[in-house]
Motif scaffolding. Sequence first.
Motif, PDB file in Angstrom:
ATOM      1  N   LYS A 121      13.381   7.368  11.754  1.00 53.40           N
ATOM      2  CA  LYS A 121      12.093   7.488  12.459  1.00 53.40           C
ATOM      3  C   LYS A 121      10.998   6.677  11.799  1.00 53.40           C
ATOM      4  N   LEU A 122      11.290   6.102  10.645  1.00 59.39           N
ATOM      5  CA  LEU A 122      10.281   5.447   9.809  1.00 59.39           C
ATOM      6  C   LEU A 122       9.374   4.477  10.553  1.00 59.39           C
ATOM      7  N   PHE A 123       9.962   3.701  11.434  1.00 60.13           N
ATOM      8  CA  PHE A 123       9.192   2.632  12.088  1.00 60.13           C
ATOM      9  C   PHE A 123       8.606   3.065  13.437  1.00 60.13           C
TER      10      PHE A 123
ATOM     11  N   GLY B 204      16.755  11.934   5.957  1.00 57.97           N
ATOM     12  CA  GLY B 204      16.640  12.345   7.364  1.00 57.97           C
ATOM     13  C   GLY B 204      15.526  11.656   8.136  1.00 57.97           C
ATOM     14  N   ILE B 205      14.558  11.042   7.411  1.00 53.37           N
ATOM     15  CA  ILE B 205      13.456  10.430   8.188  1.00 53.37           C
ATOM     16  C   ILE B 205      13.638   8.919   8.334  1.00 53.37           C
ATOM     17  N   LEU B 206      14.672   8.392   7.666  1.00 56.88           N
ATOM     18  CA  LEU B 206      14.894   6.923   7.741  1.00 56.88           C
ATOM     19  C   LEU B 206      14.900   6.377   9.172  1.00 56.88           C
TER      20      LEU B 206
ATOM     21  N   PHE C 161       4.418   8.056  13.153  1.00 57.43           N
ATOM     22  CA  PHE C 161       5.256   8.907  12.310  1.00 57.43           C
ATOM     23  C   PHE C 161       4.728   8.844  10.875  1.00 57.43           C
ATOM     24  N   THR C 162       4.379   9.990  10.338  1.00 61.17           N
ATOM     25  CA  THR C 162       3.856  10.035   8.956  1.00 61.17           C
ATOM     26  C   THR C 162       4.259  11.343   8.289  1.00 61.17           C
ATOM     27  N   THR C 163       4.412  11.292   6.966  1.00 58.66           N
ATOM     28  CA  THR C 163       4.670  12.534   6.205  1.00 58.66           C
ATOM     29  C   THR C 163       3.462  12.844   5.329  1.00 58.66           C
ATOM     30  N   LYS C 164       2.436  11.981   5.478  1.00 60.93           N
ATOM     31  CA  LYS C 164       1.262  12.161   4.606  1.00 60.93           C
ATOM     32  C   LYS C 164       0.183  12.960   5.320  1.00 60.93           C
ATOM     33  N   GLU C 165      -0.559  13.746   4.520  1.00 57.61           N
ATOM     34  CA  GLU C 165      -1.612  14.575   5.114  1.00 57.61           C
ATOM     35  C   GLU C 165      -2.679  13.735   5.803  1.00 57.61           C
ATOM     36  N   GLN C 166      -3.062  12.641   5.151  1.00 55.10           N
ATOM     37  CA  GLN C 166      -4.117  11.780   5.690  1.00 55.10           C
ATOM     38  C   GLN C 166      -3.536  10.529   6.378  1.00 55.10           C
ATOM     39  N   GLY C 167      -2.212  10.523   6.592  1.00 56.43           N
ATOM     40  CA  GLY C 167      -1.553   9.306   7.121  1.00 56.43           C
ATOM     41  C   GLY C 167      -1.825   9.087   8.601  1.00 56.43           C
ATOM     42  N   SER C 168      -1.732   7.815   9.017  1.00 58.45           N
ATOM     43  CA  SER C 168      -1.924   7.491  10.449  1.00 58.45           C
ATOM     44  C   SER C 168      -0.576   7.265  11.136  1.00 58.45           C
ATOM     45  N   GLY C 169       0.415   6.879  10.352  1.00 52.13           N
ATOM     46  CA  GLY C 169       1.746   6.632  10.918  1.00 52.13           C
ATOM     47  C   GLY C 169       1.854   5.335  11.695  1.00 52.13           C
ATOM     48  N   ILE C 170       0.890   4.431  11.510  1.00 50.25           N
ATOM     49  CA  ILE C 170       1.031   3.161  12.233  1.00 50.25           C
ATOM     50  C   ILE C 170       1.344   1.989  11.306  1.00 50.25           C
ATOM     51  N   GLY C 171       1.305   2.211   9.982  1.00 51.28           N
ATOM     52  CA  GLY C 171       1.535   1.117   9.030  1.00 51.28           C
ATOM     53  C   GLY C 171       2.880   0.428   9.233  1.00 51.28           C
ATOM     54  N   LEU C 172       3.958   1.215   9.178  1.00 51.20           N
ATOM     55  CA  LEU C 172       5.297   0.606   9.308  1.00 51.20           C
ATOM     56  C   LEU C 172       5.570   0.144  10.742  1.00 51.20           C
ATOM     57  N   TYR C 173       4.993   0.843  11.719  1.00 53.98           N
ATOM     58  CA  TYR C 173       5.155   0.409  13.118  1.00 53.98           C
ATOM     59  C   TYR C 173       4.552  -0.983  13.293  1.00 53.98           C
ATOM     60  N   MET C 174       3.366  -1.196  12.643  1.00 50.75           N
ATOM     61  CA  MET C 174       2.719  -2.513  12.706  1.00 50.75           C
ATOM     62  C   MET C 174       3.618  -3.570  12.076  1.00 50.75           C
TER      63      MET C 174
ATOM     64  N   LYS D 148      13.247   0.601  -0.817  1.00 47.57           N
ATOM     65  CA  LYS D 148      13.245  -0.866  -0.698  1.00 47.57           C
ATOM     66  C   LYS D 148      13.052  -1.224   0.775  1.00 47.57           C
ATOM     67  N   PHE D 149      12.011  -2.022   1.029  1.00 49.24           N
ATOM     68  CA  PHE D 149      11.749  -2.491   2.405  1.00 49.24           C
ATOM     69  C   PHE D 149      11.987  -3.994   2.441  1.00 49.24           C
ATOM     70  N   THR D 150      12.631  -4.467   3.508  1.00 46.75           N
ATOM     71  CA  THR D 150      12.865  -5.920   3.619  1.00 46.75           C
ATOM     72  C   THR D 150      12.313  -6.441   4.949  1.00 46.75           C
TER      73      THR D 150
ATOM     74  N   ALA E 154       0.843  -1.206   0.000  1.00 44.23           N
ATOM     75  CA  ALA E 154       0.000   0.000   0.000  1.00 44.23           C
ATOM     76  C   ALA E 154       0.874   1.252   0.000  1.00 44.23           C
ATOM     77  N   ASN E 155       1.956   1.221   0.844  1.00 45.48           N
ATOM     78  CA  ASN E 155       2.882   2.362   0.878  1.00 45.48           C
ATOM     79  C   ASN E 155       3.550   2.569  -0.481  1.00 45.48           C
ATOM     80  N   ALA E 156       3.952   1.452  -1.119  1.00 49.01           N
ATOM     81  CA  ALA E 156       4.618   1.543  -2.429  1.00 49.01           C
ATOM     82  C   ALA E 156       3.648   2.195  -3.431  1.00 49.01           C
ATOM     83  N   LYS E 157       2.414   1.713  -3.408  1.00 51.91           N
ATOM     84  CA  LYS E 157       1.410   2.274  -4.332  1.00 51.91           C
ATOM     85  C   LYS E 157       1.236   3.773  -4.084  1.00 51.91           C
ATOM     86  N   GLU E 158       1.094   4.147  -2.796  1.00 50.94           N
ATOM     87  CA  GLU E 158       0.867   5.557  -2.467  1.00 50.94           C
ATOM     88  C   GLU E 158       2.048   6.414  -2.888  1.00 50.94           C
ATOM     89  N   SER E 159       3.238   5.880  -2.682  1.00 48.28           N
ATOM     90  CA  SER E 159       4.443   6.625  -3.048  1.00 48.28           C
ATOM     91  C   SER E 159       4.486   6.841  -4.574  1.00 48.28           C
ATOM     92  N   ILE E 160       4.143   5.769  -5.300  1.00 51.08           N
ATOM     93  CA  ILE E 160       4.182   5.871  -6.773  1.00 51.08           C
ATOM     94  C   ILE E 160       3.101   6.847  -7.265  1.00 51.08           C
TER      95      ILE E 160
HETATM   96  P1  ADP Z   1       1.515   6.253   6.815  1.00 52.91           P
HETATM   97  O1  ADP Z   1       1.513   5.470   5.574  1.00 52.91           O
HETATM   98  O2  ADP Z   1       0.189   6.367   7.472  1.00 52.91           O
HETATM   99  O3  ADP Z   1       2.227   7.565   6.713  1.00 52.91           O
HETATM  100  P2  ADP Z   1       3.499   4.386   7.597  1.00 52.91           P
HETATM  101  O4  ADP Z   1       3.994   3.978   8.915  1.00 52.91           O
HETATM  102  O5  ADP Z   1       3.020   3.311   6.723  1.00 52.91           O
HETATM  103  O6  ADP Z   1       2.381   5.445   7.875  1.00 52.91           O
HETATM  104  O7  ADP Z   1       4.645   5.144   6.866  1.00 52.91           O
HETATM  105  C1  ADP Z   1       5.381   6.105   7.564  1.00 52.91           C
HETATM  106  C2  ADP Z   1       6.088   7.033   6.566  1.00 52.91           C
HETATM  107  O8  ADP Z   1       7.118   6.314   5.887  1.00 52.91           O
HETATM  108  C3  ADP Z   1       5.247   7.531   5.474  1.00 52.91           C
HETATM  109  O9  ADP Z   1       4.497   8.683   5.886  1.00 52.91           O
HETATM  110  C4  ADP Z   1       6.253   7.855   4.417  1.00 52.91           C
HETATM  111  O10 ADP Z   1       6.830   9.141   4.612  1.00 52.91           O
HETATM  112  C5  ADP Z   1       7.322   6.832   4.610  1.00 52.91           C
HETATM  113  N1  ADP Z   1       7.208   5.708   3.619  1.00 52.91           N
HETATM  114  C6  ADP Z   1       6.652   4.503   3.860  1.00 52.91           C
HETATM  115  N2  ADP Z   1       6.761   3.722   2.738  1.00 52.91           N
HETATM  116  C7  ADP Z   1       7.386   4.456   1.798  1.00 52.91           C
HETATM  117  C8  ADP Z   1       7.779   4.203   0.444  1.00 52.91           C
HETATM  118  N3  ADP Z   1       7.558   3.044  -0.167  1.00 52.91           N
HETATM  119  N4  ADP Z   1       8.426   5.194  -0.214  1.00 52.91           N
HETATM  120  C9  ADP Z   1       8.653   6.372   0.394  1.00 52.91           C
HETATM  121  N5  ADP Z   1       8.328   6.680   1.687  1.00 52.91           N
HETATM  122  C10 ADP Z   1       7.670   5.725   2.347  1.00 52.91           C
END
Ligand code: ADP
Length: 492
Positions: free
Chosen positions: A439-441, A435-437, A445-458, A481-483, A394-400
Amino acid sequence: MSLRAILLLPLLLISLLMGSFLYAKWIPDNLANNKASHLKAVDQHLGSVVEGLIPLLLGSELDIIHENLNALKKRNTTWIGIRLVDAEGKQLYPLVTTAPPSPSLYNPDVQTLQKPISYLDTQLGTLYVQIDLTPTLKNARKESRELTIMLYGMLAIMMTTIILLAEFAVRRPVSQLAKAAKRIAQMDYDAPLPKSLSHEVSNLVDSFAAMRDDLRAYHVNLHHEIAERKEAEQALKKLNATLEQRVGDELAKNREKDHLLIQQSRLAAMGEMVHNIAHQWRQPLNSLGLIVSNMHDDFRFNTMTPETLNRDVAAVRHLIERMSNTIDDFREFFRPDREESQFDLVEATRDAIAIIEATFKNNHIDLELDLPPHPLLVTGFHNQYAQAVLNLLANAKESIVASKTGSGRTRITLREQASDAVLSVEDNGGGIPQGILPKLFEPYFTTKEQGSGIGLYMVKMIVERNMHGKVGAMNLEHGAKFTLSVPLYPAP
Ligand code: ADP
């Protein structure tokens, strides 16, 4: 040795020495001096008597000599014998011939003085006087006795005073102190402390009292400390007894919380999933529309036969079944897994892809799969893992979509690496902002306007906490790239 004996011994020694000095030296010397001075006085007296006798002897006046000597004897009561002999040894006085007075062998107090009488080198005779010194020495003896008595009396008073003083100032207080010390040793701090006349002993008693007070305070503290320790020990024992239970409860609560959080995140993703269902249904709905139009045309142009009707109904049924299956798939996907189990990562990955692939298609994003042909077994939660893969996709799709790249592409790779199974999701959505690498997890933490910031934490929780694996994120040339690396179920 007792203190009394220590004090008495030197005093006894002093009295012994004093007694010996008195009897061996002082008294005999005193008597001898007395005797000597008396004899000297008598001797002088005899000298004058002899002077008086010379003319009488020269004139052979025996009567006068007798008279004089009788009178002399009468006057000097201590002169117990007077004898006068002429130059030839003939006794002139007394007339009765007596043996010459000889020094008494038995009475040392009787002394005989002998005075030769001569005139111009002519020997006229000798005067012998026997003197009884007893009355003279009596006084000296009495004095000596009195002196001895006085000295011994003084010594006795001194000894008594010293002993009494030592008794009240030192011995009694010290023995009372010793008793108090014994009682303190038995932890009895109420023994009375003595009072003493002596400054030093009073100081000692004061120090002892201070020491006793310190000991008592220390004892009380010790009691408290022991009681506190016992209490703490009891509490610890109690805690230990319930610890396992509590840890178990806490773990269960945590797990429950995790499940809840995962569930919440799923619910949050539900909206998006409805969107996905809509995407999934778009194609069968179109097909249904077409079939219904065909049926309508067949009916209108009278070309409907039982065969065409059966065929169209079968096709409609098939499409409806597919749509129903989609709903089942979604429902199954979002059902929380209760038990940890052994599952196939390839299957879980395919489940995630199945949910989102229509969305990818509608957004014109290529989804490249590089999955092994055989199952990769791991231990954990099937649906949770699929959820993690879905979050990455979902994150990959949103980013693209956000990058508005013309040719969106996402690649999923699943590989065995040593004893791990490593899944990677690469996209070409422009990558993670610098710079946000780190804090990503983090949660929220989110950079999106409508983001919840729990996706990667989950994702991190599911993989690292629930499946003992590892997550990673990095930037590639055109995207991120996420692994997800999880330990494989050990081969039997
Ligand atoms: P959300 O998607 O609600 O923001 P996530 O925890 O899933 O919460 O993601 C946290 C942040 O990580 C995102 O706001 C985004 O800035 C960054 N991120 C996640 N996946 C990608 C990706 N594939 N490419 C670029 N940035 C990403």
